[in-house]
Scaffold this motif. Structure first.
Motif, mmCIF file in Angstrom:
data_model
loop_
_atom_site.group_PDB
_atom_site.id
_atom_site.type_symbol
_atom_site.label_atom_id
_atom_site.label_comp_id
_atom_site.label_asym_id
_atom_site.label_seq_id
_atom_site.Cartn_x
_atom_site.Cartn_y
_atom_site.Cartn_z
ATOM 1 N N ALA A 69 14.054 4.549 1.832
ATOM 2 C CA ALA A 69 12.829 4.681 2.243
ATOM 3 C C ALA A 69 12.080 3.236 2.451
ATOM 4 O O ALA A 69 11.314 2.958 3.265
ATOM 5 C CB ALA A 69 11.735 5.203 1.336
ATOM 6 N N HIS A 103 12.840 0.209 6.837
ATOM 7 C CA HIS A 103 12.186 0.107 8.073
ATOM 8 C C HIS A 103 10.863 -0.401 7.967
ATOM 9 O O HIS A 103 9.888 -0.123 8.490
ATOM 10 C CB HIS A 103 12.128 1.677 8.833
ATOM 11 C CG HIS A 103 12.010 1.508 10.206
ATOM 12 N ND1 HIS A 103 11.722 2.298 10.995
ATOM 13 C CD2 HIS A 103 12.266 0.530 11.044
ATOM 14 C CE1 HIS A 103 11.801 2.081 12.505
ATOM 15 N NE2 HIS A 103 12.206 0.830 12.391
ATOM 16 N N ASP A 157 9.964 -3.162 9.080
ATOM 17 C CA ASP A 157 9.336 -3.933 10.255
ATOM 18 C C ASP A 157 8.355 -3.032 11.286
ATOM 19 O O ASP A 157 7.737 -3.198 12.153
ATOM 20 C CB ASP A 157 10.233 -4.594 11.082
ATOM 21 C CG ASP A 157 11.640 -3.711 11.404
ATOM 22 O OD1 ASP A 157 11.859 -2.697 10.644
ATOM 23 O OD2 ASP A 157 12.225 -3.524 12.457
ATOM 24 N N SER A 158 8.530 -1.618 10.878
ATOM 25 C CA SER A 158 7.810 -0.737 11.833
ATOM 26 C C SER A 158 7.048 0.494 10.987
ATOM 27 O O SER A 158 6.165 0.920 11.455
ATOM 28 C CB SER A 158 8.630 -0.089 12.888
ATOM 29 O OG SER A 158 8.319 1.144 13.512
ATOM 30 N N SER A 159 7.644 0.828 10.092
ATOM 31 C CA SER A 159 6.997 2.132 9.315
ATOM 32 C C SER A 159 6.286 1.925 8.171
ATOM 33 O O SER A 159 6.564 1.017 7.314
ATOM 34 C CB SER A 159 8.341 2.962 8.937
ATOM 35 O OG SER A 159 7.761 4.218 8.143
ATOM 36 N N TRP A 160 5.094 2.310 8.213
ATOM 37 C CA TRP A 160 4.260 2.182 7.014
ATOM 38 C C TRP A 160 4.490 2.783 5.954
ATOM 39 O O TRP A 160 4.053 2.436 4.657
ATOM 40 C CB TRP A 160 2.624 2.669 7.734
ATOM 41 C CG TRP A 160 1.825 1.510 8.216
ATOM 42 C CD1 TRP A 160 1.684 1.631 9.734
ATOM 43 C CD2 TRP A 160 1.508 0.346 7.729
ATOM 44 N NE1 TRP A 160 1.080 0.490 9.931
ATOM 45 C CE2 TRP A 160 0.814 -0.265 8.922
ATOM 46 C CE3 TRP A 160 1.272 -0.216 6.501
ATOM 47 C CZ2 TRP A 160 0.033 -1.590 8.884
ATOM 48 C CZ3 TRP A 160 0.595 -1.288 6.316
ATOM 49 C CH2 TRP A 160 -0.071 -2.092 7.359
ATOM 50 N N LEU A 161 5.343 3.706 5.928
ATOM 51 C CA LEU A 161 5.665 4.596 5.071
ATOM 52 C C LEU A 161 6.589 3.792 4.059
ATOM 53 O O LEU A 161 6.462 3.508 2.779
ATOM 54 C CB LEU A 161 6.655 5.675 5.222
ATOM 55 C CG LEU A 161 6.897 6.941 4.407
ATOM 56 C CD1 LEU A 161 5.930 7.187 3.351
ATOM 57 C CD2 LEU A 161 7.510 8.160 4.741
ATOM 58 N N SER A 162 7.442 2.882 4.731
ATOM 59 C CA SER A 162 8.473 1.817 3.946
ATOM 60 C C SER A 162 7.482 0.929 3.374
ATOM 61 O O SER A 162 7.702 0.670 2.295
ATOM 62 C CB SER A 162 9.345 1.216 5.035
ATOM 63 O OG SER A 162 10.379 2.003 5.600
ATOM 64 N N ASN A 201 -2.820 3.626 6.194
ATOM 65 C CA ASN A 201 -2.132 3.363 7.380
ATOM 66 C C ASN A 201 -0.989 4.406 7.845
ATOM 67 O O ASN A 201 -0.693 4.761 8.737
ATOM 68 C CB ASN A 201 -1.560 2.065 7.688
ATOM 69 C CG ASN A 201 -2.687 1.138 8.168
ATOM 70 O OD1 ASN A 201 -2.689 1.129 9.164
ATOM 71 N ND2 ASN A 201 -3.299 0.503 7.337
ATOM 72 N N VAL A 202 -0.402 5.135 6.468
ATOM 73 C CA VAL A 202 0.577 6.032 6.819
ATOM 74 C C VAL A 202 0.033 7.211 7.373
ATOM 75 O O VAL A 202 0.607 7.972 8.260
ATOM 76 C CB VAL A 202 1.308 6.579 5.369
ATOM 77 C CG1 VAL A 202 1.812 7.977 5.487
ATOM 78 C CG2 VAL A 202 2.009 5.576 4.921
ATOM 79 N N TYR A 203 -1.316 7.488 7.180
ATOM 80 C CA TYR A 203 -1.798 8.400 7.917
ATOM 81 C C TYR A 203 -2.637 8.598 9.147
ATOM 82 O O TYR A 203 -3.215 9.353 10.084
ATOM 83 C CB TYR A 203 -2.879 9.457 6.921
ATOM 84 C CG TYR A 203 -2.188 9.831 5.663
ATOM 85 C CD1 TYR A 203 -1.372 10.927 5.759
ATOM 86 C CD2 TYR A 203 -2.217 8.777 4.641
ATOM 87 C CE1 TYR A 203 -0.715 11.381 4.389
ATOM 88 C CE2 TYR A 203 -1.194 9.337 3.316
ATOM 89 C CZ TYR A 203 -0.556 10.327 3.332
ATOM 90 O OH TYR A 203 0.170 11.024 2.464
#
Lengths: 222, 308
Positions: free
Chosen positions: B74, B77, B79-84, B134-136
């Motif tokens: 997890a 990513h 540089d792009s994924s808020w989950l990361s 931000n994930v949501y």
């Protein structure tokens, strides 16, 4: 064909397309769902995992003829066959925390099952319901454009199965030249969100995305 | 209502942990006059309680995964994924918090350096809540893609953080009293003024939640898309009963604490109040915690995506 020659054919096809896309002729689709079943059969998908779905969108009611005082029905239903649209701006790739979701050869959006952790974030995000979680595998699965079939020079299973010949596929630029550029039809989302590689010939009662007054009639199926 | 239960537990616990850490930091800052040793003695048990709870929360998030064994992927990513980014901040907050707690326990480093470490940890914790929100913020999910998601996550953070610290402070004092190792009067005063600050913070956060909710619902109801309308239906009609229970629980918890504290100021030192002293802040925390859990369950239940 042996595995060896299969691999060679695949290699030869690497640069066949810049960007693959799908076409669907809503005006002629009867909603038989042969595409959905052919996809399920070819990819041996379990119950609950669907890579191509047929959305049924219905609406309308009665309209009154004021001069006569009579009523007539103006109900409508049309079908849209949708799989992954291998988008230009794929929200699934943007949000995926593992980089398992990626753009592969021919512009096909693929998922690396050895990297995916099954967090299902792509499933939350994708407005076409393309990524499907496999409980058995613990990872996401999705349409791979039947790349093994393409390598053999065959059509994808869904396109080949359609009895009404409403599905087509190919280089997206060619599809757009041939069929136009429409993709924003209810119940599909505004194409600006992900820029899908999808072309639709709209049904005569088709409503533009975001301006529909109908409802999805088969939510459990899509 | 039982959607995404591991994520309900993870987000609530992680936010409560960040809130508790920040509130403990504020107690240190505002209580500096009482002396560092006194504050440490009063608040360290609460600090040590955060660690195990946060780890439980992080473990709960893994129950959400289809393949938890590869959970570390997890982080790939950023540089792009808020989950990361959420997972990175979560691990950093846990690591820094653990390092700070160890320094407090073993009295490593100078007090000044420890304070700097605590400040950094608090900042990373706030970063965790920010990335969590931000994930949501998905453009395809109108019920989540709102400024209200960010505000409500932070309100939960400080509301639960305040009340959790308040509960642990009085429980610790009570345990020490029963063991016969009660702290001195200075410590009691620190606990009292902390409780006062905690109550004011809780009232403020209650205000934020109660003002934001109708504005948010109004915006969602007038947004116009089918997905937004369906989300309003889920929140107001399908699960409307839960929404009422949530609001009542949160209100009762904060009101209970406020009323108790005002009585305590009016007539200090009565025997009944001494008995209630350990119970009321804990009851307030339990009520609000239950309310916030229901609120977060509603948040996930409101998920409706645009498109198919």
């Amino acid at each position: 064909m042996t595995d060896m020659t299969k691999a060679n054919v695949t290699k030869a096809n690497v640069t066949k397309y810049k960007q693959l896309g799908f076409y669907v002729d809503q005006a002629s689709c009867t909603g038989c769902k042969a595409c959905q079943i052919a996809c399920k059969d070819k990819n041996d998908l379990p119950v609950g995992v669907t890579w191509r779905r047929v959305a049924e969108y219905s609406g309308g009611g009665w309209s009154q003829d004021q001069s006569q005082g009579t009523f007539k029905a103006n109900v409508f239903t049309y079908y849209t066959s949708v799989s992954c649209n291998h988008c230009e701006d794929p929200i699934c790739i943007r949000v995926c925390p593992t980089k398992a979701m990626h753009k592969g050869i021919d512009g096909v959006v693929g998922i690396d099952p050895t990297a995916c952790i099954g967090c299902r974030y792509c499933e939350w995000a994708c407005p076409y319901s393309a990524p499907a979680f496999s409980a058995a595998k613990g990872v996401m699965t999705k349409c791979d454009f039947c790349q093994d079939y393409l390598a053999e020079g065959r059509d994808p299973a869904c396109v080949a199965a359609c009895p009404s010949r409403v599905l087509d596929f190919g280089e997206i630029d060619d599809l757009r030249k041939k069929y136009g550029t429409t993709a924003g039809i209810e119940p599909l989302p505004d194409p600006a969100i992900t820029k899908p590689h999808l072309v639709i010939t709209p049904h005569k009662d088709a409503q533009k995305s975001g301006h529909g007054d109908g409802t999805l009639a088969n939510p459990a199926e899509v | 209502m039982l959607h995404e239960l591991p994520l309900v537990i993870f987000t609530i616990i992680a936010q409560m942990s960040v809130g508790s850490f920040v509130v403990l930091g504020l107690i240190h800052l505002f209580g500096a006059r009482a002396g560092r040793d006194v504050i440490d003695k009063v608040s360290d048990p609460a600090l040590y309680a955060i660690g195990p709870i946060l780890v439980l929360g992080l473990l709960a998030s893994m129950l959400h995964l289809g393949t938890p064994i590869r959970a570390i992927n997890a982080l790939r990513h950023l540089d792009s994924s808020w989950l990361s980014r959420e997972i990175l901040f979560g691990l950093l907050f846990a690591a820094l918090g653990g390092a700070f707690a160890s320094c407090q326990w073993f009295k490593w480093l100078t007090p000044g350096l420890r304070q700097a470490l605590a400040g950094l940890t608090a900042l990373v914790g706030l970063g965790l809540v920010w990335s969590m929100a931000n994930v949501y913020l998905l453009p395809t999910v109108p019920a989540w893609n709102s400024w209200a998601t960010v505000v409500r996550f932070f309100a939960t953070t400080f509301l639960l953080g305040s009340l959790a610290v308040g509960a642990v402070l009085v429980v610790t004092a009570e345990v020490r009293r029963r063991r016969g190792s009660a702290l001195d009067e200075v410590s009691d005063r620190v606990i009292m003024s902390s409780l006062r600050g905690i109550t004011i913070a809780a009232i403020a956060m209650l205000g934020v939640e109660f003002v934001v909710l109708p504005i948010y619902l109004g915006e969602l109801a007038t947004e116009g898309s089918a997905a937004a309308t369906a989300s309003v239906g889920a929140l107001v009609t399908t699960h409307g009963g839960y929404a009422v229970v949530q609001l009542v629980l949160v209100f009762l918890g904060v009101a209970l604490l406020g009323v108790f504290l005002s009585r305590l100021v009016e007539r200090p030192g009565s025997a009944v109040q001494a008995q209630l002293f350990a119970i009321v802040p804990v009851a307030a925390f339990v009520l609000v915690f239950a309310g916030e859990i229901i609120g977060r369950m509603l948040f996930y239940a409101s998920y409706v995506r645009a498109g198919l």
